[in-house]
Design a protein around this motif. Sequence first.
Motif, PDB file in Angstrom:
ATOM      1  N   HIS A   1      53.727  70.621  49.612  1.00  0.00           N
ATOM      2  CA  HIS A   1      54.020  71.523  48.488  1.00  0.00           C
ATOM      3  C   HIS A   1      54.469  70.839  47.224  1.00  0.00           C
ATOM      4  O   HIS A   1      53.743  71.174  46.309  1.00  0.00           O
ATOM      5  N   LEU A   2      55.458  70.090  47.343  1.00  0.00           N
ATOM      6  CA  LEU A   2      55.914  69.234  46.076  1.00  0.00           C
ATOM      7  C   LEU A   2      54.925  68.554  45.672  1.00  0.00           C
ATOM      8  O   LEU A   2      54.602  68.316  44.286  1.00  0.00           O
TER       9      LEU A   2
ATOM     10  N   VAL B   1      57.420  70.709  52.836  1.00  0.00           N
ATOM     11  CA  VAL B   1      57.874  71.051  51.774  1.00  0.00           C
ATOM     12  C   VAL B   1      57.413  69.677  50.759  1.00  0.00           C
ATOM     13  O   VAL B   1      57.036  69.819  49.583  1.00  0.00           O
ATOM     14  N   ASN B   2      57.307  68.560  51.462  1.00  0.00           N
ATOM     15  CA  ASN B   2      56.837  67.422  50.984  1.00  0.00           C
ATOM     16  C   ASN B   2      55.345  67.513  50.216  1.00  0.00           C
ATOM     17  O   ASN B   2      54.941  67.289  48.989  1.00  0.00           O
TER      18      ASN B   2
ATOM     19  N   GLN C   1      52.327  70.428  43.505  1.00  0.00           N
ATOM     20  CA  GLN C   1      52.469  71.216  42.545  1.00  0.00           C
ATOM     21  C   GLN C   1      52.560  70.532  41.352  1.00  0.00           C
ATOM     22  O   GLN C   1      52.673  69.403  40.980  1.00  0.00           O
TER      23      GLN C   1
ATOM     24  N   ILE D   1      64.771  65.434  50.881  1.00  0.00           N
ATOM     25  CA  ILE D   1      64.276  66.624  51.249  1.00  0.00           C
ATOM     26  C   ILE D   1      64.849  66.973  52.436  1.00  0.00           C
ATOM     27  O   ILE D   1      65.249  68.150  52.883  1.00  0.00           O
TER      28      ILE D   1
ATOM     29  N   PHE E   1      63.673  74.367  45.990  1.00  0.00           N
ATOM     30  CA  PHE E   1      62.679  73.495  45.409  1.00  0.00           C
ATOM     31  C   PHE E   1      61.634  73.983  44.571  1.00  0.00           C
ATOM     32  O   PHE E   1      60.691  73.202  44.121  1.00  0.00           O
ATOM     33  N   LYS E   2      62.009  75.316  44.152  1.00  0.00           N
ATOM     34  CA  LYS E   2      61.175  75.869  43.288  1.00  0.00           C
ATOM     35  C   LYS E   2      59.822  75.797  43.523  1.00  0.00           C
ATOM     36  O   LYS E   2      58.825  75.191  42.850  1.00  0.00           O
ATOM     37  N   ILE E   3      59.227  76.245  44.843  1.00  0.00           N
ATOM     38  CA  ILE E   3      58.015  76.249  45.296  1.00  0.00           C
ATOM     39  C   ILE E   3      57.627  77.419  45.819  1.00  0.00           C
ATOM     40  O   ILE E   3      58.458  78.446  46.101  1.00  0.00           O
TER      41      ILE E   3
END
Lengths: 85, 414
Positions: A81-82, A78-79, A85, A9, A56-58
């Motif tokens: 959010h991933l 980002v982490n 999800q 990431i 990241f498709k977020i």
Amino acid sequence: MTREALESIEDAVKSIIVTELRVDRSRLGPTTHLMKDLGADSLDALNIALRLEEQFKIKIPDDAIPRFLTVGDIVHGVNEHLATQ
Amino acid sequence: MKRIAVTGIGVIAPTGVGRERVWQALIDGRSGISRIEDFDTSNLKTNIAGVCRDFRPEEMFDEREMSRLDRVSQLAIAATEMATREAGLTNGELDSYDAGVFLGTGFGGQSSIEEFCGAFFSNGKGRRSAIAIPKSMYNASSSNIAIRFKTRGPNITVTTACSSGANAIGQAFHLIQQGHAERMIAGGVDAPITPVVMDAWKEMRVLSTKNEPPERACKPFSANRDGFVLSEGAGIVVLEDLEMAAARGAHIYAEVIGYGSTADASHITFPDPDGESHAMTRALKDAGVNPNEIDYINAHGTATKLNDASETEAIKRVFGSRAHEIPVSSIKSMLGHSMGAAGAIEFIATVLAIENQVIPPTTNYEEADPQCDLDYVTEGSRRVASSTPLRTAISNSFGFGGNNAVLVVRAYVQ
């Protein structure tokens, strides 16, 4: 999240910042501040968020963007959010 | 009434960058029209244009700035840099609420609009961006000038197609006259040479298809003319309250003394000599000069069948039998038609004709047209006899939409 996944990431986030802000990768550390250290403005922040969403498709909510201030913050964000999800 | 001086000139044209180069090419009768190399033209009937090949934005802007500025803003800023440097204006004199910007553009950030539209319609494959709007909006150039030069006064963009640059200069002239600003950065800019725009003009059938050789394509007032040649560029002048300019010892190229603006109110593209002649008459009235004082007319002269005949008729209506005695020339024969920049670049050429006492020619004239029977200066540039000096001139600009703008320029005498 494994260490490898986090590093991956971080690597992707750095690539996005390098492309968007046209800065040398060597300038990017965990505490590097996008605005204070790299001269970014709010439009740059929006473009970086856009690239992160694509890659990241977020979906990054509006109120999260102002908290994306350092490389470390972004990787962490980002982490998270991933993970949710 | 305040007198308004032209104290700085910045120009980027297909024939070069800067006042001296562009002027030299004009009086040499040299063309800036060449083959389009930046995109595929195989589906077009016209494969030539006036590209500003000597303009190297990368020498002025870093990569990050380049990514934020459409080519049109790059041209505008670079021309402003030249004009303000020539005018000898310090940062302190520009960083003021009494200094403003009035710019004309027909197409704005057209390349960026196409890029972002392309991304939108690409089903997620294209590159979307948060700077699509600020990069492509029509007022981006004038705002970018203000941001760079810190001019805090009026900042306005006008868009009236091919007369945009002339309207901008005319409006800036009036703003200073009325005391809204002491000095204005004024002019026009356009960078419309894109695949989409070329294709759209093709469908209107107004571009010249005389591709071979490119430099001879544009033939204003000639019976065998077949349309205009699209080009790009920027023309920027510094206009100042003449007393203030003289007090700081600035070089005064000439004075702007009048401006007339009308609408044909008849057809969106078909020109009307009535609207055009009234724009000239109103400009002369604004200047307080008689038609018989006009020594030179810088024509709109696009080389379309309709424009050149209509403009000739309009000139005859204003100047009567004397129309045949006034030199009329179209520098579009060499520079092509840079849309919103054209009126400003042609205003600059008019100022320089007065400054140098040389009239630039209409090149590529080949066949007499009974509808176009004035003195179009077709033999090459013409030095004006010292016994009959070039003192007062007008520059015509007539835009699609029926938007006409005429500027009156006079030699500066203390």
